[in-house]
Design an enzyme around this catalytic site. Structure first.
Site, PDB file in Angstrom:
ATOM      1  N   LYS A   9     -14.054  35.410  -7.024  1.00 34.55           N
ATOM      2  CA  LYS A   9     -13.150  34.428  -7.612  1.00 34.55           C
ATOM      3  C   LYS A   9     -12.701  34.891  -9.009  1.00 34.55           C
ATOM      4  CE  LYS A   9     -15.204  30.628  -4.936  1.00 34.55           C
ATOM      5  NZ  LYS A   9     -16.010  29.391  -4.985  1.00 34.55           N
ATOM      6  N   TYR A  49      -8.427  26.550   1.343  1.00 38.17           N
ATOM      7  CA  TYR A  49      -9.407  25.469   1.177  1.00 38.17           C
ATOM      8  C   TYR A  49      -8.964  24.170   1.858  1.00 38.17           C
ATOM      9  CZ  TYR A  49     -12.515  28.041  -1.997  1.00 38.17           C
ATOM     10  OH  TYR A  49     -13.422  28.925  -2.524  1.00 38.17           O
ATOM     11  N   PHE A  57     -12.761  17.158  -6.002  1.00 36.74           N
ATOM     12  CA  PHE A  57     -12.641  18.373  -6.815  1.00 36.74           C
ATOM     13  C   PHE A  57     -11.576  19.343  -6.297  1.00 36.74           C
ATOM     14  CE2 PHE A  57     -16.137  18.980  -3.758  1.00 36.74           C
ATOM     15  CZ  PHE A  57     -15.727  20.138  -3.103  1.00 36.74           C
ATOM     16  N   ASN A 112     -18.412  29.426  -9.682  1.00 31.25           N
ATOM     17  CA  ASN A 112     -19.544  30.056  -8.975  1.00 31.25           C
ATOM     18  C   ASN A 112     -19.233  31.446  -8.424  1.00 31.25           C
ATOM     19  OD1 ASN A 112     -17.983  29.210  -6.863  1.00 31.25           O
ATOM     20  ND2 ASN A 112     -19.584  28.006  -5.847  1.00 31.25           N
ATOM     21  N   HIS A 115     -16.888  33.619  -3.063  1.00 29.89           N
ATOM     22  CA  HIS A 115     -16.794  32.845  -1.816  1.00 29.89           C
ATOM     23  C   HIS A 115     -17.203  33.735  -0.654  1.00 29.89           C
ATOM     24  CE1 HIS A 115     -14.995  30.786   1.641  1.00 29.89           C
ATOM     25  NE2 HIS A 115     -14.488  31.957   1.956  1.00 29.89           N
ATOM     26  N   GLU A 126     -10.156  33.149   8.113  1.00 31.08           N
ATOM     27  CA  GLU A 126      -9.920  33.588   6.734  1.00 31.08           C
ATOM     28  C   GLU A 126      -9.434  35.040   6.684  1.00 31.08           C
ATOM     29  OE1 GLU A 126     -13.139  30.414   4.863  1.00 31.08           O
ATOM     30  OE2 GLU A 126     -13.600  32.556   4.746  1.00 31.08           O
TER      31      GLU A 126
END
Ligand SMILES: Nc1ncnc2c1ncn2[C@@H]1O[C@H](COP(=O)(O)OP(=O)(O)OP(=O)(O)O)[C@@H](O)[C@H]1O
Length: 148
Positions: A9, A49, A57, A112, A115, A126
């Site tokens: 990310k 997502y 969020f 974080n 992914h 994906e």
């Protein structure tokens, strides 16, 4: 052989963790089958997502993912989806074990670092979204030294 989609990310890229993260997957014995540095558009991040679109969020998550370049990768190997999630660690870095990527390099669930696909079916979707051209086909000469 199983494949998974792994994305470093924007915080992982900005913090200079790309080499460290790629090294962990390489040293485990997995094979890199796709790699690109890319800044994605809002609509693309929303598609990636889509399953989380009802979450409170969601907007912040999309802002985070489009805030800078990400490293999109395809990794291949036996059980790579499940093992990749173990290498990454729990979603919330407060719960990630030391030795995992999030356990070692992240503090906040909203930053974080990485992914990883959560199932073989998500990985397939994906990889198709991020690598419409398909992964790169090659065989590692180390295969007999990694697999029985
Ligand atoms: N409560 C939250 N607050 C802020 N961000 C969150 C929260 N929960 C999840 N996220 C963000 O949304 C991402 C996707 O959440 P998900 O529940 O799918 O976890 P994950 O599968 O471990 O993560 P990823 O899909 O990024 O690998 C998380 O990695 C995190 O960046």
């Amino acid at each position: 052989m199983e494949q998974t989609f792994i994305m470093i990310k924007p915080d992982g890229v900005q913090r200079g963790l790309v080499g460290e993260i790629i090294g962990r997957f390489e040293k485990k014995g997995f094979s890199l089958k796709g790699l690109k540095l890319i800044t994605v558009e809002r609509l693309f991040a929303e598609r990636h997502y889509a399953d989380l679109s009802a979450k409170p969020f969601f907007n912040g998550l999309v802002e985070y993912i489009i805030s800078g370049p990400v490293v999109a990768m395809v990794w291949e190997g036996k059980n790579v989806v499940t093992t990749g999630r173990k290498i990454i660690g729990a979603t919330n870095p407060a719960d990630s074990a030391p030795g995992t990527i999030r356990g070692d390099y992240a503090i906040d669930i909203g930053r974080n670092v990485i992914h990883g696909s959560d199932s073989v079916e998500s990985a397939r979707k994906e990889i198709a979204l991020w690598f419409p051209e398909g992964p790169v086909s090659w065989s590692s000469s180390l295969h007999p030294w990694i697999y029985e």
